[in-house]
Design a protein around this motif. Sequence first.
Motif: not given
Ligand SMILES: [Mg+2]
Length: 229
Positions: A53, A98, A175
Motif C-alpha cells: 500500500s 483498500q 489496492d
Molecule cells: Mg495494504
Amino acid sequence: MPDTKVLLELENVTKTYAGPTPDEDVQVLRGVSLGVAEGETLAVVGPSGSGKSTLLNLMGALDRATTGSVRLGNLDLGTLSDAELAAVRNQTIGFIFQLHHLLPQCTALENVLVPTLAGHAPGQGDTVGHARDLLARVGLEHRMNHLPGQLSGGERLRVAVARSLVNRPQIVLADEPTGSLDREATERVVELLLSLNEEDGVALVFVTHAKDVASRLNRVCRLEDGELR
Ligand SMILES: [Mg+2]
Ligand SMILES: Nc1ncnc2c1ncn2[C@@H]1O[C@H](COP(=O)(O)OP(=O)(O)OP(=O)(O)O)[C@@H](O)[C@H]1O
C-alpha cells in the motif's frame, strides 16, 4: 515493445515512516526501482506489511518518497507542491483504496461524481451520463441513489471502481480491488478494468492476493522486506 513509453517511473525509492522516537522509525521501502509503461498492466504481490500500500500511495501521488524519484510522464512528482500533486492525481490517476473511502452522506452516483468537482479536469461533456454509465458497467444501475450505508461491501467497492474511472485516468491504481468480492463480482470488476485497458490503453496496477487476478496482468512484481524481487 520498442515504441512503448514509460508512464510512471520510480527510481531507487525509499520510504521511512517516523516512529514515536527516532529509534522506532520504520523503513518500509528500501530502494525500489520500477517502471510502468503506457497501457501496461502490473500486479504487486507480497506478504502483509511488506509495503504494497505504501508503494501504491507513492505511485498515486498520495504520499511522497523519503528519497529517490517518482516521475509521471515528464513530471518529477518530488518537485511539485501539494496543490500541484492534487491536480495531477485528479487528472491522470484513478485510485481504488483498500478501504473504499466513500462519502457516507452522498449517494452512489454523487460519490462517483466527486472527482469531477475539483475542476482540474477539462470539460468532458455529459459528466453525469458518464458516471451513470460507469455505475451500470459495474452492475449498479439499480443502486445509483442509495447511500454507502445501504450498500453491501462489494457494492461499495464497485462504486469506488466507478469513481476511480470518472475523470478518464491514464492509470488506475487499485489496492486489493477484489478483496471482499465473490467470484462473480470479482470477475465483473476485473473484466471492466481489463476492457478499459484494452479499449482505452488505461494502465493498471493492482495490489492483489488473488493469483487468478494477478495471472491476467502483463507482469507480476513481488515486494519482500521493502525490496522488489
Ligand atoms: Mg495494504
Ligand atoms: N503512516 C504510517 N506510519 C508508520 N508506519 C506505517 C504507516 N503506514 C504503514 N506503516 C507500516 O509500514 C509497513 C508497510 O505497510 P503497508 O500498509 O504498506 O503494507 P501492505 O503490504 O500494504 O500490507 P497489507 O497486505 O496488510 O495491506 C507496515 O509495517 C506498517 O505498519
